[in-house]
Structure formats: structure tokens, C-alpha cells
Scaffold this active site. Structure first.
Site, PDB file in Angstrom:
ATOM      1  N   THR A  91       0.911  -1.275   0.119  1.00  0.00           N
ATOM      2  CA  THR A  91       0.178  -0.060  -0.132  1.00  0.00           C
ATOM      3  C   THR A  91       0.904   1.120   0.035  1.00  0.00           C
ATOM      4  O   THR A  91       1.686   1.273   1.019  1.00  0.00           O
ATOM      5  CB  THR A  91      -0.955  -0.007   1.208  1.00  0.00           C
ATOM      6  OG1 THR A  91      -1.436  -1.147   1.282  1.00  0.00           O
ATOM      7  CG2 THR A  91      -2.162   1.174   1.241  1.00  0.00           C
ATOM      8  N   LYS A 166      -7.458   1.607  -2.623  1.00  0.00           N
ATOM      9  CA  LYS A 166      -7.227   1.169  -1.386  1.00  0.00           C
ATOM     10  C   LYS A 166      -6.994   1.997  -0.228  1.00  0.00           C
ATOM     11  O   LYS A 166      -7.531   1.711   0.974  1.00  0.00           O
ATOM     12  CB  LYS A 166      -5.587   0.515  -1.657  1.00  0.00           C
ATOM     13  CG  LYS A 166      -5.047  -0.150  -0.287  1.00  0.00           C
ATOM     14  CD  LYS A 166      -5.800  -1.299   0.367  1.00  0.00           C
ATOM     15  CE  LYS A 166      -4.835  -1.423   1.773  1.00  0.00           C
ATOM     16  NZ  LYS A 166      -5.624  -2.494   2.645  1.00  0.00           N
ATOM     17  N   LYS A 234       0.902   4.601   8.710  1.00  0.00           N
ATOM     18  CA  LYS A 234       1.278   5.101   7.534  1.00  0.00           C
ATOM     19  C   LYS A 234       0.183   5.391   6.340  1.00  0.00           C
ATOM     20  O   LYS A 234       0.231   6.344   5.531  1.00  0.00           O
ATOM     21  CB  LYS A 234       2.211   3.851   6.810  1.00  0.00           C
ATOM     22  CG  LYS A 234       2.987   3.963   5.574  1.00  0.00           C
ATOM     23  CD  LYS A 234       2.305   3.131   4.584  1.00  0.00           C
ATOM     24  CE  LYS A 234       2.087   1.682   4.786  1.00  0.00           C
ATOM     25  NZ  LYS A 234       1.580   0.912   3.929  1.00  0.00           N
TER      26      LYS A 234
HETATM   27  P1  NAP Z   1       5.775  -6.227   7.412  1.00  0.00           P
HETATM   28  O1  NAP Z   1       5.422  -7.501   8.210  1.00  0.00           O
HETATM   29  O2  NAP Z   1       6.188  -5.142   8.047  1.00  0.00           O
HETATM   30  O3  NAP Z   1       6.664  -6.777   6.319  1.00  0.00           O
HETATM   31  C1  NAP Z   1       7.234  -5.440   5.371  1.00  0.00           C
HETATM   32  C2  NAP Z   1       8.153  -6.041   4.320  1.00  0.00           C
HETATM   33  O4  NAP Z   1       8.793  -5.007   3.768  1.00  0.00           O
HETATM   34  C3  NAP Z   1       9.364  -6.860   5.033  1.00  0.00           C
HETATM   35  O5  NAP Z   1       9.654  -7.939   4.144  1.00  0.00           O
HETATM   36  C4  NAP Z   1      10.529  -6.082   5.059  1.00  0.00           C
HETATM   37  O6  NAP Z   1      11.554  -6.510   5.018  1.00  0.00           O
HETATM   38  C5  NAP Z   1      10.185  -5.391   3.793  1.00  0.00           C
HETATM   39  N1  NAP Z   1      10.775  -3.897   3.498  1.00  0.00           N
HETATM   40  C6  NAP Z   1      10.719  -2.706   4.404  1.00  0.00           C
HETATM   41  N2  NAP Z   1      11.698  -1.810   4.066  1.00  0.00           N
HETATM   42  C7  NAP Z   1      12.117  -2.414   2.843  1.00  0.00           C
HETATM   43  C8  NAP Z   1      13.236  -1.617   2.113  1.00  0.00           C
HETATM   44  N3  NAP Z   1      13.570  -0.338   2.398  1.00  0.00           N
HETATM   45  N4  NAP Z   1      13.767  -2.485   1.069  1.00  0.00           N
HETATM   46  C9  NAP Z   1      13.041  -3.703   1.028  1.00  0.00           C
HETATM   47  N5  NAP Z   1      12.354  -4.352   1.724  1.00  0.00           N
HETATM   48  C10 NAP Z   1      11.809  -3.703   2.922  1.00  0.00           C
HETATM   49  O7  NAP Z   1       4.243  -5.760   6.365  1.00  0.00           O
HETATM   50  P2  NAP Z   1       2.919  -6.665   5.674  1.00  0.00           P
HETATM   51  O8  NAP Z   1       1.850  -6.603   6.918  1.00  0.00           O
HETATM   52  O9  NAP Z   1       3.457  -7.870   5.157  1.00  0.00           O
HETATM   53  O10 NAP Z   1       2.720  -5.496   4.625  1.00  0.00           O
HETATM   54  C11 NAP Z   1       3.198  -5.378   3.470  1.00  0.00           C
HETATM   55  C12 NAP Z   1       2.327  -4.634   2.638  1.00  0.00           C
HETATM   56  O11 NAP Z   1       1.151  -4.617   2.544  1.00  0.00           O
HETATM   57  C13 NAP Z   1       2.437  -2.957   3.395  1.00  0.00           C
HETATM   58  O12 NAP Z   1       2.169  -1.825   2.319  1.00  0.00           O
HETATM   59  C14 NAP Z   1       0.858  -2.890   4.184  1.00  0.00           C
HETATM   60  O13 NAP Z   1       0.359  -1.525   4.202  1.00  0.00           O
HETATM   61  C15 NAP Z   1       0.189  -3.820   3.310  1.00  0.00           C
HETATM   62  N6  NAP Z   1      -0.754  -4.481   3.941  1.00  0.00           N
HETATM   63  C16 NAP Z   1      -0.738  -5.078   5.010  1.00  0.00           C
HETATM   64  C17 NAP Z   1      -2.032  -5.743   5.599  1.00  0.00           C
HETATM   65  C18 NAP Z   1      -1.985  -6.526   6.917  1.00  0.00           C
HETATM   66  O14 NAP Z   1      -2.752  -6.652   7.427  1.00  0.00           O
HETATM   67  N7  NAP Z   1      -0.678  -6.869   7.377  1.00  0.00           N
HETATM   68  C19 NAP Z   1      -3.074  -5.892   4.935  1.00  0.00           C
HETATM   69  C20 NAP Z   1      -3.515  -4.965   3.634  1.00  0.00           C
HETATM   70  C21 NAP Z   1      -1.990  -4.467   3.263  1.00  0.00           C
HETATM   71  P3  NAP Z   1      12.497  -6.942   6.220  1.00  0.00           P
HETATM   72  O15 NAP Z   1      12.077  -8.260   6.726  1.00  0.00           O
HETATM   73  O16 NAP Z   1      13.997  -6.964   5.886  1.00  0.00           O
HETATM   74  O17 NAP Z   1      12.154  -5.805   7.442  1.00  0.00           O
END
Ligand code: NAP
Length: 283
Positions: A91, A166, A234
Site C-alpha cells: 500500500t 485502497k 502510514k
Molecule cells: P511487514 O510484515 O512489516 O513486512 C514488510 C516487508 O517489507 C518486509 O519483508 C520488510 O523486509 C520489507 N521492507 C521494508 N522496508 C524495506 C526496504 N527499504 N527495502 C526492501 N524491503 C523492505 O508488512 P506486511 O504486513 O507484510 O505489509 C506489507 C504491505 O501490505 C504494506 O504496504 C501494508 O500496508 C500492506 N497490507 C498489510 C496488511 C496486513 O494486514 N498486514 C493488509 C493489507 C495490506 P525486512 O524483513 O527486511 O524488514
């Protein structure tokens, strides 16, 4: 299909695992090492991961992270071949999405934004909904991948419109949950039995998917992250920024942001956003 999956966080890892389960040839990459997916090859950089891919799928935290993965050192742009489709399920800002698509187009690659709704449980169960922006023809090409990870994809328009929609969805989720949390805190203070209130909510028109998802966690006071507060925070900032660019005000969301600011200051950012309930309750 040959897929490079970049970003193995709460969402990305089960999404990539579902691609493997459906028989796709998946290469994964994650910024910090040690995160892998059974049955997938692990690459040392985005550049290496995309070298042989037909489709590149990204799921990382925010706009800066997507830019880094695409255009940073040993990024996607360093290794991508013309004709590759890049799908971003993070997102991020709609305006940046359009810029990224234009940059990749110069290399003959096509960009699709396909952020998701359904959270951790939806990612694990393969029941996500993809909110897509891009050419119809391109979306059709990746349909088997949407179907491996989700129950539906909805095309919102051209590139960037998936992200815009979104943000409009998460605006509602933030406000609906805030309404639920404030109602719960008030009812408790007024001596209402919580279980009785839950029963009332579930049998009335107040019932919602957001409350259905969060209620079992609230009942157990389990605020471990499904959707971390830092990510909803965010999204609230992204939404207010998009509203500013569009010349409108979102007074409800601007007020809810104050609760998230307080939760962040209290060190709760890595917990689920449902923990905002305890910020209200602590007043
Ligand atoms: P998360 O668990 O915090 O994972 C974030 C991922 O991004 C990790 O693989 C992290 O790598 C990577 N990352 C962060 N900064 C980076 C950088 N500078 N370069 C390369 N990789 C980087 O987040 P998530 O829940 O999976 O969410 C991922 C996306 O989906 C977000 O945009 C979120 O808003 C969206 N989303 C999440 C949900 C939910 O319920 N969780 C639902 C809908 C949408 P590391 O492992 O190295 O930290």
C-alpha cells in the site's frame, strides 16, 4: 508461471507460499536474510530474483521501500527483461505508483498496482481481494496468480487507481474500528457487560467485516500484529496526503490520526492497530 516474489513480511510470505502450492515456479527475496518459503528458490537480490521471471510481485512496507526494491542498487530495474509484468501489492502513494510505472515502461516492463484487503488471515487462507490498477489485458495475464493468492480481483481503473481505492478502503477500516473501540470503552465505563454488547453488535446493522475480524482478538486482548499499527498509521498519513493533493479535507480521519500518534508515542507501533482500543481505555 515463473514468479519473483519480493518481500516476505506478514503478508508476502503466505502469499508466496500460496503461489508455490498452486504449482508456480517461485523465486523469493527479502531484505533481511533468513526468511524463506518452502519450495521456492531464494535469491540474493531483487536483480537476481527477477532475472528469469515472467512476473515480479512486490509486497513491502511503504513507498520508499518499493522505490528501493525497484530502483535501488541491484534492484528490479537492474535485472528486468522487456515484457515482464511487475505487480505491487504494497500500500503506497498513488502518485508515486504512476511515476514508478512510467520509469519501468521505459525498460519495456508493465506495472500493475494491486494492493490487498483481507489481512494476515486472508493472506494465509488465499482469500485476499486484490484492488487493481492497470490495463485489463495485463491483469488478465496475471489472473492465475490472483487466483492462487486471493478470492477476487477488482479493476479500479488505470495504474494508480488500485492504490487510490485502497486508501479509500483503509480510511473506512480506520474509522469503523475507531467507532467500535470508542463504543466499547464508553459502554464498559457505563457498566455494560462486554459479552452482551458483542452479541448486540453481531445481531444488529452495526455488524461489519472489520468488527467480525477484530472482535475475537479484542475478546482475548491479543494485540499481536495482524495489521501492525505502524502500517495503518502510514496509510492514514498517505490518505491525508492524497486528500490534500486533491484539495479536500478528511476531518474524521484527521482526528483518528491523533489516536495513532499517541499510540506511536506510547511505543505500540509494532502491535496490531486494534491496540488503539487500549490507548482510549487508558484515558
Ligand atoms: P511487514 O510484515 O512489516 O513486512 C514488510 C516487508 O517489507 C518486509 O519483508 C520488510 O523486509 C520489507 N521492507 C521494508 N522496508 C524495506 C526496504 N527499504 N527495502 C526492501 N524491503 C523492505 O508488512 P506486511 O504486513 O507484510 O505489509 C506489507 C504491505 O501490505 C504494506 O504496504 C501494508 O500496508 C500492506 N497490507 C498489510 C496488511 C496486513 O494486514 N498486514 C493488509 C493489507 C495490506 P525486512 O524483513 O527486511 O524488514
Amino acid at each position: 508461471m515463473r514468479v519473483a516474489f519480493l518481500g516476505l513480511g506478514i503478508m508476502g510470505r503466505p502469499m508466496a507460499a500460496n503461489l508455490v502450492k498452486k504449482g508456480h515456479a517461485v523465486t523469493v527475496w527479502n531484505r533481511s536474510t533468513g526468511k524463506t518459503v518452502d519450495g521456492a528458490r531464494t535469491a540474493g537480490s531483487p536483480k537476481e530474483a527477477v532475472a528469469n521471471a515472467e512476473v515480479v510481485w512486490i509486497c513491502v512496507s511503504d513507498t520508499a521501500a518499493v522505490e528501493q526494491v525497484l530502483f535501488g542498487e541491484d534492484g528490479v530495474a537492474d535485472g528486468i527483461k522487456p515484457g515482464t509484468i511487475v505487480v505491487d501489492s504494497s500500500t503506497i502513494a498513488p502518485a508515486a505508483t504512476v511515476r514508478f510505472a512510467e520509469r519501468l515502461k521505459k525498460q519495456g516492463a508493465e506495472f500493475v498496482d494491486a494492493p490487498v484487503t483481507g489481512s494476515k488471515i486472508g493472506a494465509e487462507n488465499g482469500t485476499l481481494i486484490f484492488i487493481a490498477g492497470g490495463r485489463e489485458e495485463t491483469l488478465e495475464k496475471v489472473r492465475p496468480l490472483f487466483e492462487a493468492m486471493g478470492k477476487q480481483f477488482v479493476r479500479m481503473g488505470d495504474v494508480g487507481k488500485g492504490e487510490a481505492a485502497k486508501l479509500a478502503m483503509n480510511l473506512q477500516i480506520a474509522l469503523i474500528y475507531e467507532g467500535f473501540a470508542e463504543a466499547l470503552v464508553l459502554a464498559r465505563k457505563l457498566g455494560v457487560d462486554q459479552k452482551a454488547l458483542f452479541t448486540l453488535i453481531q445481531s444488529s446493522m452495526v455488524r461489519s467485516g472489520v468488527v467480525d475480524y477484530k472482535m475475537p482478538f479484542v475478546e482475548k486482548e491479543d494485540f499481536s500484529a495482524n495489521f501492525p499499527l505502524r502500517l495503518m498509521h502510514k496509510d492514514i498519513r498517505l490518505t491525508l496526503e492524497a486528500a490534500r493533493e486533491a484539495g479536500i479535507e478528511l476531518p474524521g480521519l484527521a482526528t483518528v490520526k491523533q489516536v495513532y500518534d499517541r499510540a506511536d508515542k506510547a511505543g505500540l507501533s509494532d502491535m496490531d492497530y486494534a491496540v488503539t482500543l487500549s490507548v482510549l481505555a487508558s484515558d
